[in-house]
Design an enzyme around this catalytic site. Sequence first.
Site, PDB file in Angstrom:
ATOM      1  N   SER A 142      14.214  11.140-110.137  1.00  0.00           N
ATOM      2  CA  SER A 142      13.942  11.180-111.589  1.00  0.00           C
ATOM      3  C   SER A 142      15.043  11.982-112.274  1.00  0.00           C
ATOM      4  O   SER A 142      15.755  12.757-111.614  1.00  0.00           O
ATOM      5  CB  SER A 142      12.593  11.879-111.812  1.00  0.00           C
ATOM      6  OG  SER A 142      12.384  12.148-113.178  1.00  0.00           O
ATOM      7  N   TYR A 155       6.720  19.315-110.487  1.00  0.00           N
ATOM      8  CA  TYR A 155       7.136  17.909-110.345  1.00  0.00           C
ATOM      9  C   TYR A 155       8.647  17.851-110.108  1.00  0.00           C
ATOM     10  O   TYR A 155       9.122  17.155-109.210  1.00  0.00           O
ATOM     11  CB  TYR A 155       6.743  17.126-111.593  1.00  0.00           C
ATOM     12  CG  TYR A 155       7.225  15.689-111.604  1.00  0.00           C
ATOM     13  CD1 TYR A 155       6.697  14.753-110.718  1.00  0.00           C
ATOM     14  CD2 TYR A 155       8.204  15.255-112.502  1.00  0.00           C
ATOM     15  CE1 TYR A 155       7.138  13.427-110.726  1.00  0.00           C
ATOM     16  CE2 TYR A 155       8.642  13.944-112.520  1.00  0.00           C
ATOM     17  CZ  TYR A 155       8.104  13.030-111.631  1.00  0.00           C
ATOM     18  OH  TYR A 155       8.544  11.716-111.640  1.00  0.00           O
TER      19      TYR A 155
HETATM   20  P1  NDP Z   1       2.814   4.359-111.575  1.00  0.00           P
HETATM   21  O1  NDP Z   1       1.725   5.350-111.739  1.00  0.00           O
HETATM   22  O2  NDP Z   1       2.726   3.052-112.291  1.00  0.00           O
HETATM   23  O3  NDP Z   1       3.042   4.028-110.032  1.00  0.00           O
HETATM   24  C1  NDP Z   1       2.867   4.972-109.019  1.00  0.00           C
HETATM   25  C2  NDP Z   1       2.612   4.235-107.726  1.00  0.00           C
HETATM   26  O4  NDP Z   1       2.480   5.197-106.668  1.00  0.00           O
HETATM   27  C3  NDP Z   1       1.338   3.415-107.751  1.00  0.00           C
HETATM   28  O5  NDP Z   1       1.605   2.137-107.228  1.00  0.00           O
HETATM   29  C4  NDP Z   1       0.401   4.181-106.845  1.00  0.00           C
HETATM   30  O6  NDP Z   1      -0.436   3.270-106.143  1.00  0.00           O
HETATM   31  C5  NDP Z   1       1.383   4.830-105.889  1.00  0.00           C
HETATM   32  N1  NDP Z   1       0.804   5.981-105.192  1.00  0.00           N
HETATM   33  C6  NDP Z   1       0.341   7.134-105.702  1.00  0.00           C
HETATM   34  N2  NDP Z   1      -0.173   7.912-104.742  1.00  0.00           N
HETATM   35  C7  NDP Z   1      -0.032   7.209-103.580  1.00  0.00           C
HETATM   36  C8  NDP Z   1      -0.374   7.466-102.235  1.00  0.00           C
HETATM   37  N3  NDP Z   1      -0.979   8.600-101.869  1.00  0.00           N
HETATM   38  N4  NDP Z   1      -0.084   6.522-101.300  1.00  0.00           N
HETATM   39  C9  NDP Z   1       0.517   5.371-101.666  1.00  0.00           C
HETATM   40  N5  NDP Z   1       0.863   5.068-102.918  1.00  0.00           N
HETATM   41  C10 NDP Z   1       0.585   5.992-103.861  1.00  0.00           C
HETATM   42  O7  NDP Z   1       4.149   5.115-111.989  1.00  0.00           O
HETATM   43  P2  NDP Z   1       5.706   4.744-111.934  1.00  0.00           P
HETATM   44  O8  NDP Z   1       5.915   3.331-111.618  1.00  0.00           O
HETATM   45  O9  NDP Z   1       6.298   5.301-113.161  1.00  0.00           O
HETATM   46  O10 NDP Z   1       6.183   5.669-110.727  1.00  0.00           O
HETATM   47  C11 NDP Z   1       6.942   5.210-109.630  1.00  0.00           C
HETATM   48  C12 NDP Z   1       7.946   6.273-109.238  1.00  0.00           C
HETATM   49  O11 NDP Z   1       8.876   6.460-110.297  1.00  0.00           O
HETATM   50  C13 NDP Z   1       7.356   7.656-108.964  1.00  0.00           C
HETATM   51  O12 NDP Z   1       7.974   8.202-107.812  1.00  0.00           O
HETATM   52  C14 NDP Z   1       7.726   8.457-110.201  1.00  0.00           C
HETATM   53  O13 NDP Z   1       7.825   9.823-109.933  1.00  0.00           O
HETATM   54  C15 NDP Z   1       9.072   7.833-110.531  1.00  0.00           C
HETATM   55  N6  NDP Z   1       9.535   8.016-111.905  1.00  0.00           N
HETATM   56  C16 NDP Z   1       8.821   7.538-112.964  1.00  0.00           C
HETATM   57  C17 NDP Z   1       9.269   7.780-114.254  1.00  0.00           C
HETATM   58  C18 NDP Z   1       8.495   7.345-115.444  1.00  0.00           C
HETATM   59  O14 NDP Z   1       8.829   7.782-116.572  1.00  0.00           O
HETATM   60  N7  NDP Z   1       7.466   6.500-115.324  1.00  0.00           N
HETATM   61  C19 NDP Z   1      10.537   8.476-114.512  1.00  0.00           C
HETATM   62  C20 NDP Z   1      11.213   8.906-113.321  1.00  0.00           C
HETATM   63  C21 NDP Z   1      10.731   8.683-112.085  1.00  0.00           C
HETATM   64  P3  NDP Z   1      -1.986   3.511-105.744  1.00  0.00           P
HETATM   65  O15 NDP Z   1      -2.577   4.415-106.779  1.00  0.00           O
HETATM   66  O16 NDP Z   1      -2.548   2.128-105.750  1.00  0.00           O
HETATM   67  O17 NDP Z   1      -1.933   4.097-104.367  1.00  0.00           O
END
Ligand code: NDP
Length: 247
Positions: A142, A155
């Site tokens: 990020s 975070y």
């Molecule tokens: P979302 O919340 O849409 O996606 C997060 C994903 O992580 C979900 O598919 C969720 O699936 C999965 N997840 C969470 N906990 C677990 C777990 N214990 N095991 C397996 N899967 C898990 O957010 P984003 O798409 O935004 O996030 C994706 C990545 O991008 C993250 O690493 C985030 O830190 C990073 N990011 C996002 C930014 C933003 O502004 N959105 C900016 C910079 C980085 P489920 O709950 O079904 O398990």
Amino acid sequence: MAKLDGKVAVITGASSGIGEATAEALAAEGASVAVAARRKDRLESLSQRIEGNGGRVLTVECDVTDEGQAHDLIRQVERELGRVDILVNNAGVMLLSRIDKSLSDEWRQMFDVNVLGLLYATDAALEVMKRQQSGHIVNISSVAGRVTNPSSGVYSGTKFAVNAISDGLRKENVDDHLRVTVIEPGAVATELTEHISDDEAKDAIEGMVNRMDPLQSEDVANAIAYAVTQPARVNVDEILIKPTDQA
Ligand code: NDP
């Protein structure tokens, strides 16, 4: 011929947001994709869309914080799809709060998912990739992996860790011809902020995002697709990608 024909990509956190868009983007480039997350129903509808577009997909219910499940994910992919060429460590949570709010369960959850989950999946994938003498690990960090702000200290700590781990990983595996890329998105319109329990932090981040035209998940997926479709001699170390109006 599509650029990723014959390749197998594993994407964690593929049930929403960036992971979901990445699965679709890599499948569109010809890769067979394994989509993993905890929400099986969301994976099933993604799978139907990819298959409807002619893609090959394996859905795996997986909590990456469980080391055994993360290892089984990679083993199952190799068993059923034959290889593991690309691992996108995307699963993540962003539970923002000031450190003096003492939300220690949320600190643990962030380190468990964002750092340890990434390491567990990577550990299992490395074994396969070293045998193959090829492979590409893409870690989703990020902007918060470069700078921190009030309420994002912990975070950010997880994402600084992702950057450090990625750099170490790349240096350790040059002789095995493995590639490692870090993607550092700024604000992306996803479900990520919905899980923030601290109202002060949630209002602040949502207010910030609402004042800009944030990235869409597809924008980040395109950056990932760029990194993984370069010739084997090219390692894209790092991509920092932000909304135009994010300082
Ligand atoms: P979302 O919340 O849409 O996606 C997060 C994903 O992580 C979900 O598919 C969720 O699936 C999965 N997840 C969470 N906990 C677990 C777990 N214990 N095991 C397996 N899967 C898990 O957010 P984003 O798409 O935004 O996030 C994706 C990545 O991008 C993250 O690493 C985030 O830190 C990073 N990011 C996002 C930014 C933003 O502004 N959105 C900016 C910079 C980085 P489920 O709950 O079904 O398990």
